[in-house]
Motif scaffolding. Structure first.
Motif, PDB file in Angstrom:
ATOM      1  N   THR A 109       0.853  -1.185   0.000  1.00 37.52           N
ATOM      2  CA  THR A 109       0.000   0.000   0.000  1.00 37.52           C
ATOM      3  C   THR A 109       0.889   1.235   0.000  1.00 37.52           C
ATOM      4  OG1 THR A 109      -1.754  -1.170   1.154  1.00 37.52           O
ATOM      5  CG2 THR A 109      -1.812   1.243   1.238  1.00 37.52           C
ATOM      6  N   VAL A 110       0.617   2.145  -0.927  1.00 38.15           N
ATOM      7  CA  VAL A 110       1.381   3.386  -1.067  1.00 38.15           C
ATOM      8  C   VAL A 110       0.432   4.546  -0.827  1.00 38.15           C
ATOM      9  CG1 VAL A 110       2.755   4.796  -2.634  1.00 38.15           C
ATOM     10  CG2 VAL A 110       2.930   2.298  -2.734  1.00 38.15           C
ATOM     11  N   ASP A 111       0.800   5.433   0.088  1.00 36.65           N
ATOM     12  CA  ASP A 111      -0.027   6.595   0.407  1.00 36.65           C
ATOM     13  C   ASP A 111       0.070   7.650  -0.693  1.00 36.65           C
ATOM     14  OD1 ASP A 111      -0.777   5.495   2.866  1.00 36.65           O
ATOM     15  OD2 ASP A 111       0.987   6.321   3.867  1.00 36.65           O
ATOM     16  N   PRO A 112      -0.994   8.472  -0.852  1.00 37.46           N
ATOM     17  CA  PRO A 112      -0.942   9.555  -1.844  1.00 37.46           C
ATOM     18  C   PRO A 112       0.200  10.524  -1.534  1.00 37.46           C
ATOM     19  CG  PRO A 112      -3.174   9.241  -1.035  1.00 37.46           C
ATOM     20  CD  PRO A 112      -2.273   8.404  -0.171  1.00 37.46           C
ATOM     21  N   ARG A 113       0.734  11.125  -2.588  1.00 36.92           N
ATOM     22  CA  ARG A 113       1.814  12.089  -2.410  1.00 36.92           C
ATOM     23  C   ARG A 113       1.701  13.166  -3.489  1.00 36.92           C
ATOM     24  NH1 ARG A 113       3.580   6.866  -4.634  1.00 36.92           N
ATOM     25  NH2 ARG A 113       4.298   7.381  -6.666  1.00 36.92           N
ATOM     26  N   MET A 114       2.336  14.295  -3.233  1.00 37.24           N
ATOM     27  CA  MET A 114       2.332  15.428  -4.169  1.00 37.24           C
ATOM     28  C   MET A 114       3.446  15.235  -5.192  1.00 37.24           C
ATOM     29  SD  MET A 114      -0.164  17.187  -2.988  1.00 37.24           S
ATOM     30  CE  MET A 114       0.028  18.679  -3.926  1.00 37.24           C
ATOM     31  N   GLN A 115       3.345  15.876  -6.358  1.00 33.43           N
ATOM     32  CA  GLN A 115       4.356  15.738  -7.398  1.00 33.43           C
ATOM     33  C   GLN A 115       5.754  16.033  -6.882  1.00 33.43           C
ATOM     34  OE1 GLN A 115       4.487  14.543 -10.423  1.00 33.43           O
ATOM     35  NE2 GLN A 115       2.331  13.999 -10.427  1.00 33.43           N
ATOM     36  N   PRO A 127       1.627  10.441 -13.034  1.00 30.64           N
ATOM     37  CA  PRO A 127       0.497  10.210 -12.131  1.00 30.64           C
ATOM     38  C   PRO A 127       0.972   9.663 -10.790  1.00 30.64           C
ATOM     39  CG  PRO A 127       0.096   9.218 -14.279  1.00 30.64           C
ATOM     40  CD  PRO A 127       1.520   9.667 -14.264  1.00 30.64           C
ATOM     41  N   ASP A 128       0.233   9.996  -9.758  1.00 31.55           N
ATOM     42  CA  ASP A 128       0.541   9.481  -8.431  1.00 31.55           C
ATOM     43  C   ASP A 128       0.355   7.971  -8.431  1.00 31.55           C
ATOM     44  OD1 ASP A 128       0.967   9.145  -5.756  1.00 31.55           O
ATOM     45  OD2 ASP A 128      -0.909  10.074  -5.122  1.00 31.55           O
ATOM     46  N   GLY A 129       1.309   7.240  -7.860  1.00 28.15           N
ATOM     47  CA  GLY A 129       1.234   5.783  -7.819  1.00 28.15           C
ATOM     48  C   GLY A 129       0.555   5.253  -6.572  1.00 28.15           C
ATOM     49  N   ALA A 130      -0.190   6.107  -5.865  1.00 29.28           N
ATOM     50  CA  ALA A 130      -0.825   5.675  -4.623  1.00 29.28           C
ATOM     51  C   ALA A 130      -1.853   4.584  -4.897  1.00 29.28           C
ATOM     52  CB  ALA A 130      -1.495   6.858  -3.942  1.00 29.28           C
ATOM     53  N   GLY A 131      -1.978   3.701  -3.937  1.00 27.45           N
ATOM     54  CA  GLY A 131      -2.964   2.641  -4.047  1.00 27.45           C
ATOM     55  C   GLY A 131      -2.473   1.383  -3.365  1.00 27.45           C
ATOM     56  N   THR A 132      -3.266   0.349  -3.464  1.00 27.50           N
ATOM     57  CA  THR A 132      -2.901  -0.951  -2.911  1.00 27.50           C
ATOM     58  C   THR A 132      -2.656  -1.894  -4.081  1.00 27.50           C
ATOM     59  OG1 THR A 132      -4.161  -0.602  -0.900  1.00 27.50           O
ATOM     60  CG2 THR A 132      -3.661  -2.877  -1.478  1.00 27.50           C
TER      61      THR A 132
END
Length: 148
Positions: A109-115, A127-132
């Protein structure tokens, strides 16, 4: 068309260097990979001179940190488990082998992050790679040897 004599000159943060023409840079996506390692063990047992059974287990760590993971390059810690058989169907002539491998990927699991957090600046925003991320791979190898 990019001039072949041009050089990509960037600052340490990925931004344009003072003397860099921005039109010469197509993309700059930092990866910041970490060191990784693997550990593998296996063995085999000969039931007869014509029949061998084998197997193994391997652990492989991920080199991709959370800050640069994206859907185009997934990498997770994983365990490979394989089992196989090798049989001399016609001793000294035809040998058949089958190995089945399952790759168990650990859920990640990767938390959202800013550019700016992932080290990219224009024109290389991704694109942000956040997700499971979850996956499992099962494959088999079938082989034949013929000696003459």
């Amino acid at each position: 068309e990019v001039n072949s004599s041009s050089r990509c000159k960037l600052k340490a943060d990925g931004g344009y260097a003072d003397n860099q023409d921005p039109s010469e840079i197509i993309t700059n996506i930092p990866r910041a990979w970490d060191n990784s390692f693997s550990v593998h063990g296996g063995g085999s047992y000969w039931f007869s001179p014509d029949l061998e059974v084998n197997g193994g287990v391997m652990y492989d760590s991920s080199a991709v940190p959370d800050k640069t993971i994206d859907a185009s390059l997934l990498d997770m810690n994983k365990v490979f488990v394989n089992a196989g058989v090798r049989w001399a169907a016609l001793p000294d002539q035809l040998i058949l082998g089958l190995t089945v491998t399952n790759v168990f990927h650990f859920k990640r699991t990767v938390d959202p992050r800013m550019q700016g957090d992932i080290g990219t600046v224009s024109p290389s925003n991704v694109p942000d790679g956040a997700g499971t991320y979850k996956q499992n791979i099962l494959f088999a190898n079938l082989g034949a040897e013929y000696r003459f």
